[in-house]
Design an enzyme around this catalytic site. Structure first.
Site, PDB file in Angstrom:
ATOM      1  N   LYS A  62     -32.569 -11.196 115.819  1.00  0.00           N
ATOM      2  CA  LYS A  62     -33.394 -10.577 114.769  1.00  0.00           C
ATOM      3  C   LYS A  62     -33.204 -11.403 113.496  1.00  0.00           C
ATOM      4  O   LYS A  62     -32.104 -11.480 112.958  1.00  0.00           O
ATOM      5  CB  LYS A  62     -32.967  -9.127 114.529  1.00  0.00           C
ATOM      6  CG  LYS A  62     -33.712  -8.442 113.376  1.00  0.00           C
ATOM      7  CD  LYS A  62     -33.138  -7.067 113.095  1.00  0.00           C
ATOM      8  CE  LYS A  62     -31.783  -7.125 112.421  1.00  0.00           C
ATOM      9  NZ  LYS A  62     -31.839  -7.648 111.024  1.00  0.00           N
ATOM     10  N   ASP A  96     -30.117  -0.995 112.798  1.00  0.00           N
ATOM     11  CA  ASP A  96     -30.978  -2.108 113.202  1.00  0.00           C
ATOM     12  C   ASP A  96     -31.456  -2.008 114.649  1.00  0.00           C
ATOM     13  O   ASP A  96     -32.232  -2.853 115.091  1.00  0.00           O
ATOM     14  CB  ASP A  96     -30.245  -3.443 113.025  1.00  0.00           C
ATOM     15  CG  ASP A  96     -30.274  -3.936 111.581  1.00  0.00           C
ATOM     16  OD1 ASP A  96     -31.026  -3.364 110.784  1.00  0.00           O
ATOM     17  OD2 ASP A  96     -29.536  -4.886 111.267  1.00  0.00           O
TER      18      ASP A  96
END
Length: 293
Positions: A17, A146
């Site tokens: 990410k 996240d």
């Protein structure tokens, strides 16, 4: 409730990410920071495989497996399995999950969160038990701030404390080079070192970037508000950024997340050669390259 499982093994890439832009726009009374961020998932990541087994088992391999310290019950992958079974109302799946850990641990590119999200996706297909989107989002959030954004590894805009998600823009075909100096940096310490927490959000973003120059032009209006604080705590980040900025084939260099991984955007055809050049100059750094999406 017992469950049916597919007998064949499945393998998926748990993509890194990367925050192309990360604006810190405020802080809640409970201490959580508010953000406005464009997140992408390049074709670089850990490898996660699932197959039928006699009991739930997690195997760790790969160059960064030894860095996954702590009790097994604290591993996000095993937590994801147990949480999924509880939410779906099924028995704990008897599966072996093999994680090939290729991404550095605690490096600002969401490796652990992506591993957990990938586990949830694999479990849905493997058990043929599917949760509603809102249920899966809520479940992912219990595993970490996240994890929800990593459920759908495509460009997304994160707002709030990270759980307010919306589709990001279509991106041009281009490459990305990720570089980590193999030096750890504490996320809480980075936030503590920030001078301002009430920064402006990102400018209005188009629905599509036709070319790499148009994407870079927009990103140059953006920032990573954690970058200066991280550099003050970890000078190696500054060295990585200097190397990336000096590379003429890289169009934009910036830190991702709270560091210490930095990225460079470039023409897709140049990405592998840039990786080779950097590896030759800095054999002690972790360096990877691939398509941006």
């Amino acid at each position: 409730m017992a469950l049916a499982t597919k007998s064949s093994s499945r393998v998926e890439l748990a993509r890194a990410k990367v925050n192309l832009a990360l604006h810190i726009t405020g802080q809640q009374p409970d201490g959580y920071h508010l953000l406005d961020s464009l997140v992408v998932f390049p074709q670089i990541g850990d490898r996660l495989a699932i197959e039928t087994a006699g009991e739930l088992e997690l195997r760790l391999e790969g160059p960064f497996a030894r860095d996954l310290t702590g009790p097994a019950e604290d591993n996000l992958i095993l937590k994801a399995v147990q949480s999924f079974a509880g939410k779906a109302g099924i028995d704990i799946p008897q599966v072996c999950l093999t994680l090939t850990k290729r991404l550095p641990v605690a490096s600002g590119i969401g490796g652990g969160s992506s591993d957990a999200a990938t586990t949830l996706r694999l479990l849905e297909d493997f058990t043929e038990t599917y949760l509603a989107d809102d249920e899966m989002h809520a479940l992912a959030l219990t595993l970490g701030a996240d994890v929800p954004v990593c459920l759908f590894p495509e460009p997304q805009i994160m707002r709030g404390i990270g759980g307010d998600l919306s589709p990001g823009p279509d991106l041009p075909a281009c490459g990305i080079v990720l570089v980590n100096p193999r030096v750890g940096v504490s996320t809480p310490d980075v936030f503590k070192a920030m001078e301002r927490r009430d920064n402006a959000p990102m400018d209005l973003m188009p629905e599509k970037f036709e070319t790499l120059p148009s994407l870079v032009a927009y990103l140059e209006t953006c920032r990573n508000d954690l970058q200066d604080a991280a550099r003050s705590l970890c000078p190696e980040i500054g060295q990585v950024l200097s190397e990336l900025e000096a590379e003429t084939r890289i169009d934009l260099a910036r830190m991702s997340g709270s560091g210490a991984t930095c990225f460079g955007l470039c023409d897709l055809k140049a990405a592998m050669e840039i990786e080779r050049t950097l590896r030759a100059a800095h054999p002690d750094w972790w360096i990877a390259s691939g398509p941006l999406s």
